[in-house]
Design a protein around this motif. Structure first.
Motif, PDB file in Angstrom:
ATOM      1  N   VAL A 225       5.347  11.894  20.972  1.00 28.55           N
ATOM      2  CA  VAL A 225       4.924  11.343  19.881  1.00 28.55           C
ATOM      3  C   VAL A 225       4.674  10.393  19.468  1.00 28.55           C
ATOM      4  O   VAL A 225       5.382   9.065  19.640  1.00 28.55           O
ATOM      5  N   GLN A 226       3.586  10.060  18.466  1.00 34.16           N
ATOM      6  CA  GLN A 226       3.604   8.299  18.280  1.00 34.16           C
ATOM      7  C   GLN A 226       2.778   8.451  16.837  1.00 34.16           C
ATOM      8  O   GLN A 226       2.115   8.844  16.321  1.00 34.16           O
ATOM      9  N   TYR A 227       3.536   7.747  15.790  1.00 37.67           N
ATOM     10  CA  TYR A 227       3.608   7.934  14.277  1.00 37.67           C
ATOM     11  C   TYR A 227       2.741   6.654  13.715  1.00 37.67           C
ATOM     12  O   TYR A 227       3.405   5.082  14.229  1.00 37.67           O
ATOM     13  N   THR A 228       2.813   5.834  12.821  1.00 41.45           N
ATOM     14  CA  THR A 228       1.024   5.344  13.051  1.00 41.45           C
ATOM     15  C   THR A 228       1.172   4.653  11.363  1.00 41.45           C
ATOM     16  O   THR A 228       0.727   5.738  11.006  1.00 41.45           O
ATOM     17  N   THR A 229       1.593   4.038  10.712  1.00 34.23           N
ATOM     18  CA  THR A 229       1.510   3.825   9.288  1.00 34.23           C
ATOM     19  C   THR A 229       0.961   2.576   8.948  1.00 34.23           C
ATOM     20  O   THR A 229       0.846   1.310   9.629  1.00 34.23           O
ATOM     21  N   MET A 230      -0.114   2.566   8.229  1.00 36.24           N
ATOM     22  CA  MET A 230      -0.827   0.631   7.763  1.00 36.24           C
ATOM     23  C   MET A 230      -1.287   1.103   6.859  1.00 36.24           C
ATOM     24  O   MET A 230      -1.546   1.495   6.005  1.00 36.24           O
ATOM     25  N   TRP A 231      -1.179  -0.042   5.878  1.00 37.12           N
ATOM     26  CA  TRP A 231      -1.625  -0.693   4.309  1.00 37.12           C
ATOM     27  C   TRP A 231      -2.495  -1.929   4.339  1.00 37.12           C
ATOM     28  O   TRP A 231      -2.032  -2.680   5.624  1.00 37.12           O
ATOM     29  N   ALA A 232      -3.532  -1.551   4.212  1.00 40.98           N
ATOM     30  CA  ALA A 232      -4.345  -2.586   3.565  1.00 40.98           C
ATOM     31  C   ALA A 232      -5.230  -3.033   3.048  1.00 40.98           C
ATOM     32  O   ALA A 232      -5.101  -1.926   1.693  1.00 40.98           O
ATOM     33  N   GLN A 233      -5.712  -4.064   2.795  1.00 40.52           N
ATOM     34  CA  GLN A 233      -6.781  -4.288   1.352  1.00 40.52           C
ATOM     35  C   GLN A 233      -8.033  -5.215   1.682  1.00 40.52           C
ATOM     36  O   GLN A 233      -8.829  -4.902   3.233  1.00 40.52           O
ATOM     37  N   PHE A 234      -9.051  -4.258   0.967  1.00 39.22           N
ATOM     38  CA  PHE A 234     -10.302  -3.979   1.500  1.00 39.22           C
ATOM     39  C   PHE A 234     -11.119  -4.824  -0.077  1.00 39.22           C
ATOM     40  O   PHE A 234     -10.231  -4.640  -1.050  1.00 39.22           O
ATOM     41  N   ILE A 235     -12.620  -4.660   0.582  1.00 40.38           N
ATOM     42  CA  ILE A 235     -13.512  -5.635  -0.657  1.00 40.38           C
ATOM     43  C   ILE A 235     -14.421  -4.569  -0.869  1.00 40.38           C
ATOM     44  O   ILE A 235     -15.682  -4.330  -0.118  1.00 40.38           O
ATOM     45  N   ASP A 236     -14.461  -5.001  -2.526  1.00 40.85           N
ATOM     46  CA  ASP A 236     -16.028  -4.130  -2.867  1.00 40.85           C
ATOM     47  C   ASP A 236     -16.581  -5.025  -3.552  1.00 40.85           C
ATOM     48  O   ASP A 236     -16.464  -5.845  -4.343  1.00 40.85           O
ATOM     49  N   MET A 237     -18.191  -5.392  -2.555  1.00 41.19           N
ATOM     50  CA  MET A 237     -19.036  -6.128  -3.649  1.00 41.19           C
ATOM     51  C   MET A 237     -19.691  -5.930  -3.883  1.00 41.19           C
ATOM     52  O   MET A 237     -21.036  -6.285  -4.710  1.00 41.19           O
ATOM     53  N   GLY A 247     -12.878 -14.336  -7.200  1.00 36.02           N
ATOM     54  CA  GLY A 247     -14.034 -12.954  -5.373  1.00 36.02           C
ATOM     55  C   GLY A 247     -13.936 -11.605  -6.043  1.00 36.02           C
ATOM     56  O   GLY A 247     -13.929 -11.334  -7.056  1.00 36.02           O
ATOM     57  N   TYR A 248     -14.498 -11.162  -5.192  1.00 32.93           N
ATOM     58  CA  TYR A 248     -15.014 -10.074  -5.087  1.00 32.93           C
ATOM     59  C   TYR A 248     -13.745  -8.577  -5.547  1.00 32.93           C
ATOM     60  O   TYR A 248     -12.398  -9.356  -5.322  1.00 32.93           O
ATOM     61  N   ARG A 249     -13.539  -7.538  -6.141  1.00 38.86           N
ATOM     62  CA  ARG A 249     -13.178  -6.699  -6.547  1.00 38.86           C
ATOM     63  C   ARG A 249     -11.846  -6.287  -5.448  1.00 38.86           C
ATOM     64  O   ARG A 249     -12.379  -5.657  -4.582  1.00 38.86           O
ATOM     65  N   LYS A 250     -10.947  -5.997  -5.177  1.00 39.66           N
ATOM     66  CA  LYS A 250     -10.633  -5.742  -4.131  1.00 39.66           C
ATOM     67  C   LYS A 250      -9.652  -3.741  -4.703  1.00 39.66           C
ATOM     68  O   LYS A 250     -10.057  -3.714  -5.377  1.00 39.66           O
ATOM     69  N   LYS A 251      -9.582  -3.737  -3.725  1.00 38.09           N
ATOM     70  CA  LYS A 251      -8.806  -1.806  -3.530  1.00 38.09           C
ATOM     71  C   LYS A 251      -7.920  -1.887  -2.324  1.00 38.09           C
ATOM     72  O   LYS A 251      -7.928  -2.379  -1.502  1.00 38.09           O
ATOM     73  N   TRP A 252      -6.746  -0.657  -2.087  1.00 36.30           N
ATOM     74  CA  TRP A 252      -6.002  -0.854  -0.917  1.00 36.30           C
ATOM     75  C   TRP A 252      -5.722   0.563  -0.691  1.00 36.30           C
ATOM     76  O   TRP A 252      -6.705   1.708  -1.335  1.00 36.30           O
ATOM     77  N   GLY A 253      -5.419   0.892   0.705  1.00 36.24           N
ATOM     78  CA  GLY A 253      -4.982   1.621   1.795  1.00 36.24           C
ATOM     79  C   GLY A 253      -4.592   2.048   1.857  1.00 36.24           C
ATOM     80  O   GLY A 253      -3.459   0.442   2.623  1.00 36.24           O
TER      81      GLY A 253
END
Length: 523
Positions: A225-237, A247-253
């Motif tokens: 079993v492989q379990y992956t967790t990721m937190w990221a930040q994205f850009i809304d143009m 800068g541009y508005r941000k959102k999270w994932g």
């Protein structure tokens, strides 16, 4: 409507530094050839659906193509990185990465790309790996890419551009990743890069088609079993810049992916993603600590805080019929109501998509002959949301399939390498529905689903029914396998037709190219 389920989270504010190693039989992130893949599952922790960006891709040259008794200049041009330093517990490398292309487009005359880049990377001790790339680019694009860039303000997969000498683009690209292996079971990655989940050419879950973004990733391997967790930040143009300072508005994932190698032939992966906006009508929200726990089930958490966040669930599956051949598939579920699905009335909120494909390496027992065929589809309005502040997109591109939604696509790719000669062919056929007369028919995920005009009778291809054909042939001569330095020639034919237009473009290109970046211009 369907809401959230599992998901973890943690914050990230990064600027990483990419990574490297030597090619194992792994599914490499920067996948230039279909051959960088292994079909079967095993008990040694190999999971093909999670592309490993911590591995430095490189082509293995055949035996007999040796460096012995060769000059320093020969080795640097054809065998090694420009700079290589090795110590007792570290190694370091660096190379210049040119991408110099000139060609002709039937619609846009002479086209060209002038890219100057570099890569640095290495390892420190046994557990820390790093890699960083940078590219400065100017280009005059083929007509369809030029039109795409002007409409979306980006070069596909490479971010925002600024005008250069009138009708040309100037843009920069950087990626970076640090990987730390903590013992036998854990890997920690801090990066400004891309990610990909799946066994195919496309991913309906999370693809590497959009621009780079900062992320923190934890990968745990326990048995099969492989379990992956990721937190990221994205850009809304889509929204105007909040201010010069911000800068541009941000959102999270936040993303969870659990992959289980049930046997040597079968593997199944469960996927979940949640996107939330950085600020709302009440003010700055930022990173939500409710999603901090990497093994929490999100639905109860989301319900307890009255969250309006956007959740997506998915399934990835693979069946290896032999050591080299695999059937694979995906299913993505955005929102749905069971009674609306069984009712069969085409309710707009039944937002889902899927993939089914087959791939084979060393086809017909011919070494380095690889083949892939797959079908991808998504219903109208899939991945879209109330606004782009929490839709499944980043930098004006989808985080999954680059065509967005309201489409069905058939991709066929074959490639072959003999010593230093590389051949690749691709044929893609698609049908989709475009917006017309100001009506949102569900293909553009950056349009709010509130702008739809009908609730029922929705189906794939609705709107301006459009046929798409993309054919490309590429021939290359590999100069240096370390960073894929090659002389390359290609011919591309693209056709997009419907009742309103018939766009055709034939493009010839030749150049000196390098790096293993996967850039998707087949859109």
């Amino acid at each position: 409507m369907f809401k959230k389920c599992i998901t973890p989270v943690f914050v990230l504010v990064c600027l990483g530094i990419s990574l490297s190693s030597t090619v194992r039989a792994q599914s490499i992130g920067r996948q230039y050839s279909l051959g960088f893949y292994k079909s079967t599952s095993d008990s040694n922790g190999y999971h093909s659906s999670q592309r490993d960006y911590s591995i430095e891709p490189t082509f293995d040259l055949p035996k007999g193509d040796t460096t012995r008794k060769q000059s320093w200049l020969y080795r640097k041009l054809f065998r090694e990185h420009l700079l290589e330093v090795k110590g007792d517990d570290f190694n370091f490398y660096g190379s210049i990465l040119p991408d110099l292309i000139v060609g002709h487009s039937g619609d846009n005359g002479t086209v060209w790309v002038n890219t100057r880049g570099f890569v640095i990377g290495g390892t420190i001790g046994k557990n820390l790996t790093f890699r960083s790339e940078f590219y400065e680019n100017q280009a005059k694009m083929p007509a369809y890419l030029d039109a795409y860039g002007r409409e979306n303000r980006i070069v596909p997969g490479q971010g925002e551009w600024k005008a250069f000498k009138g009708d040309k683009f100037d843009y920069a690209y950087a990626s970076a990743l640090i990987n730390y292996k903590a013992g036998k079971h854990f890997d920690f990655q801090l990066g400004y890069d891309k990610n990909f989940i799946g066994d195919g050419y496309r991913s309906m879950l999370l693809s590497d088609a959009a621009f780079n973004y900062p992320f923190l990733k934890i990968i745990a391997n326990v048995g099969k079993v492989q379990y992956t967790t990721m937190w990221a930040q994205f850009i809304d143009m889509q929204y105007p810049k909040a201010s010069y300072d911000n800068g541009y508005r941000k959102k999270w994932g936040v993303f969870n992916y659990l992959d289980w190698n049930i046997s040597k032939k079968i593997s199944v992966g469960l996927f979940e993603a949640v996107i939330w906006q950085d600020s709302d009508s009440t003010g700055k929200r930022g990173f939500d600590a409710s999603y901090l726990n990497p093994i929490v089930f999100l639905r109860p958490v989301e319900f307890s805080v009255g969250s309006p966040d956007n959740a997506i669930l998915g399934l990835n599956a693979k069946y290896a019929i032999s050591n080299n051949s695999t059937f694979y598939g995906q299913f993505i579920l955005d929102e749905f109501k069971l009674d609306q699905i069984t009712g069969g009335k085409g309710w707009w909120g039944n937002k889902y998509g899927g993939q089914f494909g087959f791939r084979s390496n060393d086809l017909f027992k011919v070494k380095n002959l690889n083949f892939l065929t797959e079908v991808n589809a998504a219903r109208p309005y899939t991945y879209s949301q109330r606004s782009t502040l929490n839709n499944y997109g980043h930098y004006n591109q989808p985080l999954a399939h680059p065509m967005g939604a309201n489409f069905v696509e058939w991709v066929n790719i074959a490639d072959f390498r003999y010593k230093r000669i590389f051949l690749r062919g691709q044929v893609t056929i698609a049908k989709y529905g475009l917006d017309t007369a100001g009506v949102n028919y569900g293909k553009d995920i950056n349009k709010s689903y509130f702008t739809r005009t009908v609730d029922y009778g929705n189906h794939i291809g609705q709107g301006l029914k459009t046929n798409f054909l993309y054919v490309q042939g590429t021939a290359a001569y590999l100069l240096n396998p370390k960073y894929n330095l090659r002389l390359e020639a290609s011919v591309t034919a693209r056709k997009e037709s419907n009742n309103s237009w018939d766009k055709k473009e034939l493009i010839f290109q030749f150049g000196l190219r390098s790096a293993f970046r996967q850039l998707y211009y087949d859109l």
